[in-house]
Scaffold this motif. Structure first.
Motif, PDB file in Angstrom:
ATOM      1  N   PHE A 179     -29.083   8.727  16.380  1.00 14.52           N
ATOM      2  CA  PHE A 179     -30.076   8.304  15.590  1.00 14.52           C
ATOM      3  C   PHE A 179     -30.665   6.957  15.690  1.00 14.52           C
ATOM      4  CE2 PHE A 179     -31.308   6.421  11.280  1.00 14.52           C
ATOM      5  CZ  PHE A 179     -32.420   7.320  10.990  1.00 14.52           C
ATOM      6  N   ALA A 180     -29.583   5.979  15.953  1.00 10.87           N
ATOM      7  CA  ALA A 180     -30.087   4.766  16.426  1.00 10.87           C
ATOM      8  C   ALA A 180     -30.620   4.569  17.703  1.00 10.87           C
ATOM      9  CB  ALA A 180     -28.959   3.800  16.416  1.00 10.87           C
ATOM     10  N   ALA A 181     -30.283   5.559  18.590  1.00 11.79           N
ATOM     11  CA  ALA A 181     -30.698   5.454  20.193  1.00 11.79           C
ATOM     12  C   ALA A 181     -32.184   5.903  20.262  1.00 11.79           C
ATOM     13  CB  ALA A 181     -29.704   5.883  21.013  1.00 11.79           C
ATOM     14  N   GLU A 182     -32.394   7.256  19.570  1.00  9.42           N
ATOM     15  CA  GLU A 182     -33.470   8.016  19.487  1.00  9.42           C
ATOM     16  C   GLU A 182     -34.731   7.007  19.362  1.00  9.42           C
ATOM     17  OE1 GLU A 182     -35.295  11.851  17.612  1.00  9.42           O
ATOM     18  OE2 GLU A 182     -33.861  10.775  16.485  1.00  9.42           O
ATOM     19  N   ARG A 183     -34.606   6.149  18.177  1.00  4.22           N
ATOM     20  CA  ARG A 183     -35.627   5.279  18.102  1.00  4.22           C
ATOM     21  C   ARG A 183     -36.210   4.273  19.062  1.00  4.22           C
ATOM     22  NH1 ARG A 183     -35.026   3.309  11.780  1.00  4.22           N
ATOM     23  NH2 ARG A 183     -34.847   5.376  10.643  1.00  4.22           N
ATOM     24  N   VAL A 184     -35.170   4.034  20.180  1.00  3.97           N
ATOM     25  CA  VAL A 184     -35.578   3.066  21.180  1.00  3.97           C
ATOM     26  C   VAL A 184     -35.598   3.823  22.348  1.00  3.97           C
ATOM     27  CG1 VAL A 184     -34.722   1.191  22.413  1.00  3.97           C
ATOM     28  CG2 VAL A 184     -33.889   1.331  20.082  1.00  3.97           C
ATOM     29  N   LEU A 185     -34.964   5.048  22.619  1.00  2.00           N
ATOM     30  CA  LEU A 185     -34.914   5.559  24.005  1.00  2.00           C
ATOM     31  C   LEU A 185     -35.708   7.155  23.902  1.00  2.00           C
ATOM     32  CD1 LEU A 185     -31.224   5.363  24.969  1.00  2.00           C
ATOM     33  CD2 LEU A 185     -33.244   4.205  26.008  1.00  2.00           C
ATOM     34  N   GLY A 186     -35.978   7.116  22.524  1.00  2.00           N
ATOM     35  CA  GLY A 186     -36.879   8.748  22.317  1.00  2.00           C
ATOM     36  C   GLY A 186     -35.854   9.816  22.187  1.00  2.00           C
ATOM     37  N   PRO A 187     -36.323  11.031  21.914  1.00  2.00           N
ATOM     38  CA  PRO A 187     -35.408  12.319  21.585  1.00  2.00           C
ATOM     39  C   PRO A 187     -35.078  12.699  23.021  1.00  2.00           C
ATOM     40  CG  PRO A 187     -37.791  12.621  21.029  1.00  2.00           C
ATOM     41  CD  PRO A 187     -37.670  11.112  21.560  1.00  2.00           C
ATOM     42  N   GLY A 188     -33.901  13.470  23.105  1.00  2.00           N
ATOM     43  CA  GLY A 188     -33.438  13.994  24.271  1.00  2.00           C
ATOM     44  C   GLY A 188     -32.082  13.631  24.587  1.00  2.00           C
ATOM     45  N   SER A 191     -30.515   9.870  25.129  1.00  2.00           N
ATOM     46  CA  SER A 191     -30.124   8.885  24.102  1.00  2.00           C
ATOM     47  C   SER A 191     -28.754   8.821  23.933  1.00  2.00           C
ATOM     48  CB  SER A 191     -30.966   9.588  22.946  1.00  2.00           C
ATOM     49  OG  SER A 191     -32.486   9.321  23.118  1.00  2.00           O
ATOM     50  N   LEU A 192     -28.022   9.873  24.551  1.00  2.00           N
ATOM     51  CA  LEU A 192     -26.500   9.686  24.067  1.00  2.00           C
ATOM     52  C   LEU A 192     -25.765   9.185  25.391  1.00  2.00           C
ATOM     53  CD1 LEU A 192     -25.627  12.474  22.009  1.00  2.00           C
ATOM     54  CD2 LEU A 192     -25.272  10.178  21.572  1.00  2.00           C
ATOM     55  N   LEU A 193     -26.524   8.929  26.893  1.00  2.00           N
ATOM     56  CA  LEU A 193     -25.795   8.467  27.897  1.00  2.00           C
ATOM     57  C   LEU A 193     -25.507   6.995  27.710  1.00  2.00           C
ATOM     58  CD1 LEU A 193     -28.065  10.167  30.562  1.00  2.00           C
ATOM     59  CD2 LEU A 193     -26.167  10.685  29.545  1.00  2.00           C
ATOM     60  N   TRP A 194     -24.310   6.747  27.817  1.00  2.00           N
ATOM     61  CA  TRP A 194     -23.910   5.354  27.568  1.00  2.00           C
ATOM     62  C   TRP A 194     -24.496   4.468  28.432  1.00  2.00           C
ATOM     63  CZ3 TRP A 194     -21.377   1.204  30.003  1.00  2.00           C
ATOM     64  CH2 TRP A 194     -20.731   0.351  29.031  1.00  2.00           C
ATOM     65  N   THR A 195     -24.656   4.568  29.803  1.00  2.00           N
ATOM     66  CA  THR A 195     -25.404   3.519  30.573  1.00  2.00           C
ATOM     67  C   THR A 195     -26.919   3.211  30.124  1.00  2.00           C
ATOM     68  OG1 THR A 195     -26.223   5.459  31.927  1.00  2.00           O
ATOM     69  CG2 THR A 195     -24.408   4.111  32.731  1.00  2.00           C
ATOM     70  N   HIS A 196     -27.474   4.319  29.374  1.00  2.00           N
ATOM     71  CA  HIS A 196     -28.584   4.075  28.807  1.00  2.00           C
ATOM     72  C   HIS A 196     -28.586   3.305  27.560  1.00  2.00           C
ATOM     73  CE1 HIS A 196     -31.387   7.100  31.115  1.00  2.00           C
ATOM     74  NE2 HIS A 196     -30.328   6.735  31.547  1.00  2.00           N
ATOM     75  N   LEU A 197     -27.455   3.539  26.581  1.00  2.00           N
ATOM     76  CA  LEU A 197     -27.474   3.015  25.553  1.00  2.00           C
ATOM     77  C   LEU A 197     -26.977   1.493  25.958  1.00  2.00           C
ATOM     78  CD1 LEU A 197     -25.228   5.723  23.741  1.00  2.00           C
ATOM     79  CD2 LEU A 197     -27.449   4.684  23.042  1.00  2.00           C
ATOM     80  N   ASN A 198     -26.174   1.124  26.766  1.00  2.00           N
ATOM     81  CA  ASN A 198     -25.678  -0.213  26.972  1.00  2.00           C
ATOM     82  C   ASN A 198     -26.881  -1.118  27.486  1.00  2.00           C
ATOM     83  OD1 ASN A 198     -23.787  -1.900  27.460  1.00  2.00           O
ATOM     84  ND2 ASN A 198     -23.878  -1.923  29.645  1.00  2.00           N
ATOM     85  N   ALA A 199     -27.922  -0.464  28.179  1.00  2.00           N
ATOM     86  CA  ALA A 199     -29.245  -1.239  28.609  1.00  2.00           C
ATOM     87  C   ALA A 199     -29.900  -1.715  27.563  1.00  2.00           C
ATOM     88  CB  ALA A 199     -29.833  -0.350  29.612  1.00  2.00           C
ATOM     89  N   VAL A 200     -29.889  -0.791  26.434  1.00  2.00           N
ATOM     90  CA  VAL A 200     -30.547  -1.176  25.310  1.00  2.00           C
ATOM     91  C   VAL A 200     -30.011  -1.608  24.010  1.00  2.00           C
ATOM     92  CG1 VAL A 200     -32.537   0.219  26.291  1.00  2.00           C
ATOM     93  CG2 VAL A 200     -31.036   0.746  24.221  1.00  2.00           C
ATOM     94  N   LYS A 201     -28.697  -2.035  24.057  1.00  2.00           N
ATOM     95  CA  LYS A 201     -27.813  -2.162  23.000  1.00  2.00           C
ATOM     96  C   LYS A 201     -28.263  -3.227  21.923  1.00  2.00           C
ATOM     97  CE  LYS A 201     -24.569  -4.901  25.547  1.00  2.00           C
ATOM     98  NZ  LYS A 201     -23.369  -4.857  26.386  1.00  2.00           N
ATOM     99  N   THR A 202     -28.854  -4.302  22.536  1.00  2.00           N
ATOM    100  CA  THR A 202     -29.458  -5.225  21.739  1.00  2.00           C
ATOM    101  C   THR A 202     -30.602  -5.049  20.938  1.00  2.00           C
ATOM    102  OG1 THR A 202     -30.805  -6.315  23.698  1.00  2.00           O
ATOM    103  CG2 THR A 202     -28.752  -7.119  23.356  1.00  2.00           C
TER     104      THR A 202
END
Length: 483
Positions: A179-188, A191-202
């Motif tokens: 839910f938090a990642a979708e707002r930044v990375l978009g749906p799909g 949004s649950l890939l750890w490397t993508h989450l880590n890149a935008v964690k801030t």
């Protein structure tokens, strides 16, 4: 290619042993598949050390210095445990406790359990990690209930229900993370890939991330055995076959803690505070204290060492909660030496209980007289897990305690008291088991004691000297974990 080999070997091994069975040579086939997995892990580790982190299969798998270290440890202990289980399970069959069909179930589920742990460690997708952890629960439920006694079935149900509730909490935490990642990375799925989450964690919503981490910590913490979520662990260890106790203590708890630490990295980046670390320190410290004081009340040898696992995983959780280069390095080292030492202890305990026909410590006497190698293995393993120098557990505990003295001095006396109580409780119970008189008969098959002393030799080496490449490996992994 290495990842396909790493995951394909135990998956194919599980299917092959379930369908073909290999009645006469199933233990050897199980060991061969485990050895193949270990070789794959060694090849993958060499590649990561030389080339750095990699992703594979459209970023669905991600390997870096942190998880490849756990992959290598998991594959190695799974292989040595398969060697130990060869004579152990044949002795169980000789005593009439297992049938051919039970052995087929054991060997197939052992390989599938190895597969689920390695999948959880290597996947880049936080959702697939949850699926793998749930699959690991299902395979180990079947292993814990292998004997089909009322006590083993009760332990398996307790394990299934408590860990099922815990894993449901982890699922809710994963949904909140999406839910938090979708707002930044978009749906799909990305949004649950750890490397993508880590890149935008801030950029992730702090309130949602803090709530997600609480659910992830409680959910995966149940699998780690953190108090007060630990009730399943002593029963599962006591009632399942001893090789299962070895891989539960030595491997599954590490994999569950890996999931927590990966989640902590994201929470730290999103919140910019010590919220996640403080929670981990609280659960870790509580686990150390609760386990230490429960140790003195145990009468079953496998239950006692199960509580010891809770204590040590609490200590590792506390170390990762403190954060920082030294504490994280110490946590990684402690994960290693605990896995090697505790599995060696369960190897020795398994043969000691087979010799005497009981798990009650008051009825186990004279192990040294019956089999000096089993006796020395049990005694040295106990001294190692209690943190006696020069074993590696002493080195990692020393680093954790000195870091706590510097950063969190209030916790130091609590840790020292708990470790002292644990030392007195375990040593007082093991010493009369090893020494004394016995008239127990010899085992019908020679026990597999090479894995015991290989593990203890490695733990001794890590206490005396950490090879530079291994120290560098730990330092890289500690740097990846940030704070």
């Amino acid at each position: 290619m290495e990842i396909l080999w790493l995951l394909g070997a135990p998956l194919f091994g599980g299917i092959f042993l379930a369908t073909v069975g290999c009645r006469r040579f199933a233990p050897e086939v199980n060991a061969v598949f485990s050895f193949s997995t270990f070789i794959a892990a060694a090849v993958l580790t060499t590649r990561i050390i030389n080339d750095g982190p990699i992703t594979a299969f459209n970023e669905q798998f991600f390997i870096d210095s942190f998880n490849v270290f756990l992959v290598a440890l998991t594959a190695f202990v799974a292989f040595t445990t398969s060697l130990f289980s060869r004579p152990y399970m044949r002795i169980e069959q000789h005593h009439g406790r297992l049938t051919i069909n039970m052995l087929r179930l054991y060997h197939s589920m052992y390989q599938l359990f190895t597969f689920t742990m390695l999948l959880a460690l290597t996947t880049n997708n936080m959702g697939i990690m949850w699926v793998a952890m749930e699959a690991a629960t299902l395979t180990t439920v079947l292993l814990v209930s292998l004997y089909r006694t009322p006590a083993s079935l009760e332990a398996a149900w307790k394990y299934f229900i408590l860990c099922g509730v815990g894993i449901a909490q982890a699922l809710f935490g994963t949904i909140l993370l999406y839910f938090a990642a979708e707002r930044v990375l978009g749906p799909g799925g990305n949004s649950l890939l750890w490397t993508h989450l880590n890149a935008v964690k801030t950029q992730l919503e702090p309130t949602v991330l803090s709530l997600a981490f609480v659910f992830l910590l409680v959910g995966y913490g149940t699998k780690v055995g953190l108090a007060p979520l630990h009730n399943w662990l002593p029963d599962a260890h006591a009632e399942g076959p001893t090789p299962v106790s070895a891989v539960l203590s030595g491997l599954l708890l590490n994999v569950a803690l890996y999931a927590v630490v990966r989640s902590k990295v994201l929470a730290d980046g999103a919140l910019g505070t010590d919220f996640a670390g403080n929670l981990m320190m609280g659960f870790g410290l509580l686990s150390v204290v609760v386990a230490a004081f429960f140790l003195s009340r145990q009468k079953d040898v496998k239950r006692m060492f199960a509580y010891s696992s809770i204590e040590h995983m609490g200590l590792v959780t506390f170390a990762f909660g403190m954060g920082g280069a030294v504490a994280t390095f110490a946590g990684l080292l402690h994960m290693t030496v605990h896995s090697l030492t505790k599995s060696a202890i369960f190897f020795a305990v398994g043969h000691a209980t087979q010799t005497t026909g009981t798990q009650l410590m008051e009825n186990i006497r004279g192990v040294m007289q019956q089999s000096p190698t089993i006796g020395w293995g049990l005694m040295l393993g106990t001294l190692a897990i209690l943190g006696m120098p020069p074993f590696g557990v002493f080195a990692s505990e020393f680093l954790i305690l000195t870091t706590a003295m510097h950063s969190h001095p209030w916790a130091t006396p609590i840790l020292l008291l708990a470790l002292g109580v644990a030392f007195a409780s375990i040593f007082a119970k093991v010493q009369p088991m090893v020494f004394g008189e016995t008239d127990a008969p010899h085992l019908p098959h020679s026990p597999a004691l090479v894995p015991v002393f290989v593990h203890l030799a490695l733990v001794l080496l890590l206490g005396l000297f950490i090879p530079p490449y291994l120290a560098g490996w730990y330092q890289q992994a500690a740097a990846l974990l940030g704070k």
